[in-house]
Design a protein around this motif. Structure first.
Motif, PDB file in Angstrom:
ATOM      1  N   ALA A   1       0.953  -1.339  -0.011  1.00 48.03           N
ATOM      2  CA  ALA A   1       0.008  -0.222   0.102  1.00 48.03           C
ATOM      3  C   ALA A   1       0.781   1.252  -0.170  1.00 48.03           C
ATOM      4  N   GLU A   2       2.032   1.266   0.850  1.00 44.32           N
ATOM      5  CA  GLU A   2       2.948   2.312   0.739  1.00 44.32           C
ATOM      6  C   GLU A   2       3.554   2.494  -0.693  1.00 44.32           C
ATOM      7  N   MET A   3       3.882   1.477  -1.182  1.00 42.81           N
ATOM      8  CA  MET A   3       4.622   1.770  -2.493  1.00 42.81           C
ATOM      9  C   MET A   3       3.462   2.085  -3.463  1.00 42.81           C
ATOM     10  N   ARG A   4       2.448   1.918  -3.353  1.00 41.73           N
ATOM     11  CA  ARG A   4       1.245   2.244  -4.485  1.00 41.73           C
ATOM     12  C   ARG A   4       1.459   3.741  -4.228  1.00 41.73           C
ATOM     13  N   TYR A   5       0.985   4.373  -2.931  1.00 40.61           N
ATOM     14  CA  TYR A   5       0.974   5.775  -2.696  1.00 40.61           C
ATOM     15  C   TYR A   5       2.227   6.271  -3.204  1.00 40.61           C
TER      16      TYR A   5
ATOM     17  N   SER B   1       4.333   5.453  -5.541  1.00 48.46           N
ATOM     18  CA  SER B   1       4.231   5.457  -6.815  1.00 48.46           C
ATOM     19  C   SER B   1       3.566   6.500  -7.544  1.00 48.46           C
ATOM     20  N   THR B   2       2.239   6.949  -7.101  1.00 45.91           N
ATOM     21  CA  THR B   2       1.263   7.683  -7.443  1.00 45.91           C
ATOM     22  C   THR B   2       1.876   9.183  -7.351  1.00 45.91           C
ATOM     23  N   ILE B   3       2.463   9.337  -6.033  1.00 47.38           N
ATOM     24  CA  ILE B   3       2.969  10.784  -5.865  1.00 47.38           C
ATOM     25  C   ILE B   3       4.078  10.825  -6.668  1.00 47.38           C
ATOM     26  N   GLU B   4       5.073  10.112  -6.920  1.00 45.55           N
ATOM     27  CA  GLU B   4       5.990  10.177  -7.898  1.00 45.55           C
ATOM     28  C   GLU B   4       5.800  10.550  -9.271  1.00 45.55           C
ATOM     29  N   ASN B   5       4.714   9.813 -10.042  1.00 47.36           N
ATOM     30  CA  ASN B   5       4.162  10.145 -11.045  1.00 47.36           C
ATOM     31  C   ASN B   5       3.253  11.274 -11.354  1.00 47.36           C
ATOM     32  N   HIS B   6       2.742  11.802 -10.330  1.00 43.96           N
ATOM     33  CA  HIS B   6       1.681  12.757 -10.363  1.00 43.96           C
ATOM     34  C   HIS B   6       2.269  13.751  -9.265  1.00 43.96           C
ATOM     35  N   PRO B   7       3.285  14.473  -9.236  1.00 43.24           N
ATOM     36  CA  PRO B   7       3.831  15.311  -8.636  1.00 43.24           C
ATOM     37  C   PRO B   7       2.762  16.518  -7.929  1.00 43.24           C
TER      38      PRO B   7
ATOM     39  N   VAL C   1      11.079  -4.220  -2.774  1.00 43.16           N
ATOM     40  CA  VAL C   1      11.864  -3.303  -3.579  1.00 43.16           C
ATOM     41  C   VAL C   1      11.280  -3.160  -4.905  1.00 43.16           C
ATOM     42  N   GLY C   2      10.510  -4.158  -5.295  1.00 42.68           N
ATOM     43  CA  GLY C   2       9.625  -3.783  -6.761  1.00 42.68           C
ATOM     44  C   GLY C   2       8.330  -4.878  -6.583  1.00 42.68           C
ATOM     45  N   HIS C   3       7.595  -4.590  -7.311  1.00 45.08           N
ATOM     46  CA  HIS C   3       6.365  -5.440  -7.653  1.00 45.08           C
ATOM     47  C   HIS C   3       5.775  -5.500  -9.011  1.00 45.08           C
TER      48      HIS C   3
ATOM     49  N   ASN D   1       0.534  -1.891 -12.458  1.00 42.43           N
ATOM     50  CA  ASN D   1       1.348  -1.162 -11.121  1.00 42.43           C
ATOM     51  C   ASN D   1       2.675  -1.754 -10.994  1.00 42.43           C
ATOM     52  N   VAL D   2       3.423  -1.883 -12.151  1.00 44.17           N
ATOM     53  CA  VAL D   2       4.878  -2.273 -12.109  1.00 44.17           C
ATOM     54  C   VAL D   2       5.602  -1.134 -11.388  1.00 44.17           C
ATOM     55  N   TYR D   3       6.315  -1.621 -10.353  1.00 48.45           N
ATOM     56  CA  TYR D   3       7.052  -0.526  -9.657  1.00 48.45           C
ATOM     57  C   TYR D   3       8.422  -0.961  -9.114  1.00 48.45           C
ATOM     58  N   THR D   4       9.252  -0.215  -9.129  1.00 48.15           N
ATOM     59  CA  THR D   4      10.629  -0.548  -8.428  1.00 48.15           C
ATOM     60  C   THR D   4      11.067   0.774  -7.678  1.00 48.15           C
TER      61      THR D   4
END
Length: 157
Positions: A18-22, A24-30, A71-73, A97-100
């Motif tokens: 859940a933390e990583m999805r959050y 990722s969203t903030i990183e991609n939509h500052p 570290v990734g998912h 939702n591919v993220y590292t």
């Protein structure tokens, strides 16, 4: 550093996922401004989603882990196609939702996850894996054997 482990998610991974999805969203939509209430609502919704998804027959979350840190998912939704006469119908996979984590990028972790997912999908005899990459993700997917296909269409509701 610990050995990199590739495995499917368990319910005790929900907090980190859940933390990583959050993140990722903030990183991609500052440009987004998230209130404390919105963050709580998101956390509740994501926890509920993951509690239902993990261990279900419809979703699989593969992750890369160093020690206790994810570290990734990659999230995979299994899509069963409508049977067609005269041919065997195989399900396909929608990958999303591919993220590292940023500090672990450039180490081949995403490519290792993509390889594990491909091998797993082949073993289960899925038809194909579909992904709609963001602009910056296209190079990653091409490098990992994906090719562009017909443009999907959508009806915004």
């Amino acid at each position: 550093m610990s050995e990199l482990i590739m495995r499917t998610a368990r319910t005790d991974d929900i907090g980190q996922l859940a933390e990583m999805r959050y993140d990722s969203t903030i990183e991609n939509h500052p440009e987004l401004t998230i209130t404390d209430e919105q963050q709580r609502d998101y956390t509740d919704e994501m926890h509920e989603f993951l509690e239902e998804a993990i261990g279900s027959e419809h979703w699989v979350v593969w992750l890369a882990e160093y020690g206790e840190e994810i570290v990734g998912h990659v999230y995979l939704e299994m899509v069963r196609k409508v049977p067609r006469p005269g041919r065997t119908t195989k399900p396909f996979i929608y990958m999303t939702n591919v993220y590292t984590r940023p500090q672990h990028r450039g180490l081949g972790i995403g490519s290792r996850l993509a390889q594990v997912v491909e091998q797993w999908a082949r073993e289960l005899d899925h038809d194909f894996i579909m992904v709609w990459p963001s602009g910056r993700g296209e190079e990653f997917y091409t490098k990992n054997g994906y090719s562009a296909c017909s443009v999907p269409m959508e009806l915004k509701l």
